[in-house]
Design an enzyme around this catalytic site. Structure first.
Site, mmCIF file in Angstrom:
data_model
loop_
_atom_site.group_PDB
_atom_site.id
_atom_site.type_symbol
_atom_site.label_atom_id
_atom_site.label_comp_id
_atom_site.label_asym_id
_atom_site.label_seq_id
_atom_site.Cartn_x
_atom_site.Cartn_y
_atom_site.Cartn_z
ATOM 1 C CB ILE A 135 -0.994 -0.009 1.186
ATOM 2 C CG1 ILE A 135 -1.965 1.168 1.081
ATOM 3 C CG2 ILE A 135 -0.273 -0.037 2.525
ATOM 4 C CD1 ILE A 135 -3.176 1.032 1.985
ATOM 5 C CB ALA A 136 1.887 3.401 -2.547
ATOM 6 C CB SER A 144 0.839 11.856 9.278
ATOM 7 O OG SER A 144 1.635 10.826 9.836
ATOM 8 C CB ILE A 169 6.273 1.442 -0.688
ATOM 9 C CG1 ILE A 169 5.928 2.901 -1.006
ATOM 10 C CG2 ILE A 169 5.077 0.525 -0.901
ATOM 11 C CD1 ILE A 169 4.960 3.549 -0.031
ATOM 12 C CD GLU A 254 -1.666 0.825 8.684
ATOM 13 O OE1 GLU A 254 -0.482 1.174 8.503
ATOM 14 O OE2 GLU A 254 -2.637 1.414 8.165
ATOM 15 N NE ARG A 255 -2.894 4.200 13.461
ATOM 16 C CZ ARG A 255 -3.409 5.389 13.197
ATOM 17 N NH1 ARG A 255 -4.554 5.754 13.741
ATOM 18 N NH2 ARG A 255 -2.776 6.224 12.395
ATOM 19 N NE ARG A 280 28.344 -13.351 30.783
ATOM 20 C CZ ARG A 280 29.478 -13.533 30.135
ATOM 21 N NH1 ARG A 280 29.687 -14.662 29.475
ATOM 22 N NH2 ARG A 280 30.404 -12.598 30.133
ATOM 23 C CD GLN A 291 16.197 -5.765 45.309
ATOM 24 O OE1 GLN A 291 16.803 -4.685 45.310
ATOM 25 N NE2 GLN A 291 15.549 -6.230 46.361
#
Length: 394
Positions: A135-136, A144, A169, A254-255, A280, A291
């Site tokens: 999507i472009a 925005s 894109i 989308e979000r 480790r 802690q």
């Protein structure tokens, strides 16, 4: 040899918890078989192989919430988001973004807005992986701010003539289909935007070279150019001048996809860190015995659980058709910022090893950074939330 294909229930049956667990397990096996052995090479190449999409299609992972007649599994949106999350959890951030664009954004645009002819032409091929979508929207001088968009679509006999360029894109180098946002009425600001289905084999379409990024290297990102590119009338997606409305309508999903990627990445990074701090040793004890380490891990886990609860609340609202743009902005802002903070704290526990490419936590770190930028920056999300607050206060 391909990984085993997940077997969805009969289309007439509801998906039970057992079905979902089985499908999720299949997704894990497919990623382990088709992606994990090769992903470092794809990162180095800065591009996914085109054949991967066919393999994902063969495995039934593309368009899962589409009806079976269009190549889907008649499942819910939650299944598509689960796949986004699992890809991200396994540390394949570039693939997660590419998948989100193709299966969670472009395909739903066609399903929700396309004519029957458009759906039949494109969606089964996209579900098979024969056609990859992009999507472009973003342009070099317009992110925005849709009103500043310069790509134009001039009405000509039998269609529209497109001129302009797009940048950043995702899937741009490989896509066979691009949904292009263009101005059909340059004097109408955002109200003059329309959406077009552009077949990338058409004369007048070209791509720039891939854009090098600091993270998500396997996700190809490109600049696209339209030079007197003519599309037929039936390439218009939806109605003329309704592009901005459609974009706002589809942004919640989308979000949700970006938020699912955040949840997966935090979970994946946390698991890597849990393993590392128990193995480790420093000053005669495991790092996990300090802690500071325990408190850091506890905070990351607590935030992850709270973030997942809000994600599920938003997903339920979306499934009922009740998720607001403000809720989507709140979700995207909260989870992507949480992803960057949480993974930064996890990486810190690796010490110098966390800064090396040898340890996968470093990829989680660099892949996270774009999450607060694409699909609407954190600043835009804050603006949307603030406007809603101030609007109610008047």
């Amino acid at each position: 040899m391909h990984a085993p294909t997940p077997q969805p229930p009969d289309a007439t049956e509801a998906w039970s918890d057992a079905d979902l667990d089985l499908f999720h397990d299949s997704v894990r096996r497919i990623l382990a078989h088709e992606v994990a052995p090769h992903y470092d090479d794809w990162e180095a190449a800065h591009c996914l192989p085109r054949s991967l999409w066919n393999r994902l299609g063969d495995a039934g992972l593309l368009g899962v919430d589409l009806p079976a007649s269009l190549g889907g599994c008649d499942a819910g949106v939650d299944l598509c988001l689960m796949i986004c999350e699992e890809i991200s959890r396994q540390g394949f951030g570039g693939l997660a973004s590419a998948y989100n664009i193709h299966a969670n954004i472009v395909m739903p645009y066609l399903w929700h807005l396309g004519s029957e002819a458009q759906q039949q032409r494109w969606l089964p091929a996209m579900a098979r992986g024969d056609v990859l979508g992009a999507i472009a929207m973003t342009e070099p001088a317009a992110g925005s701010d849709l009103a500043a968009m310069r790509t134009s679509a001039e009405k000509v006999e039998g269609g529209y003539k497109l001129n302009g360029s797009k940048v950043f894109i995702t899937n741009g180098l490989l896509a066979e289909l691009v949904i292009v946002c263009a101005k059909t009425d340059p004097s109408a600001g955002a109200r003059g935007v329309s959406l077009f289905l552009v077949d990338t084999s058409l004369p007048g379409f070209s791509r720039g070279k891939g854009i090098a990024k600091i993270g998500q290297h396997a996700s190809d990102t490109a600049e696209l150019f339209f030079d007197d590119l003519v599309v037929a009338d039936d390439a218009l997606l939806g109605e003329v001048g309704k592009g901005f409305v459609y974009l706002m309508q589809e942004l919640p999903r989308e979000r949700l996809g970006v938020a699912a990627q955040s949840l997966g990445a935090i979970d994946g990074a946390l698991q890597l860190t849990l393993d590392y701090v128990q193995e480790r040793r420093a000053f005669g004890q495991a790092i996990g015995d300090f802690q500071n380490t325990r408190f850091t891990l506890a905070e990351v886990k607590a935030q992850l659980d709270v973030g997942r609860a809000y994600f599920q609340q938003c997903l339920s609202a979306y499934s009922r058709g009740e998720m607001s743009a403000v809720a989507a902005a709140t979700l995207k802002l909260t989870l992507t910022e949480m992803q960057c903070r949480s993974i930064d704290r996890c990486l810190q526990l690796f010490g110098g090893y966390g800064y090396t490419l040898e340890y996968p936590i470093s990829r989680f770190f660099v892949d996270a950074r774009i999450q607060t930028i694409y699909a609407g920056t954190s600043e835009i999300m804050k603006e949307m939330i603030a406007r809603d607050l101030l609007g109610r206060g008047r």
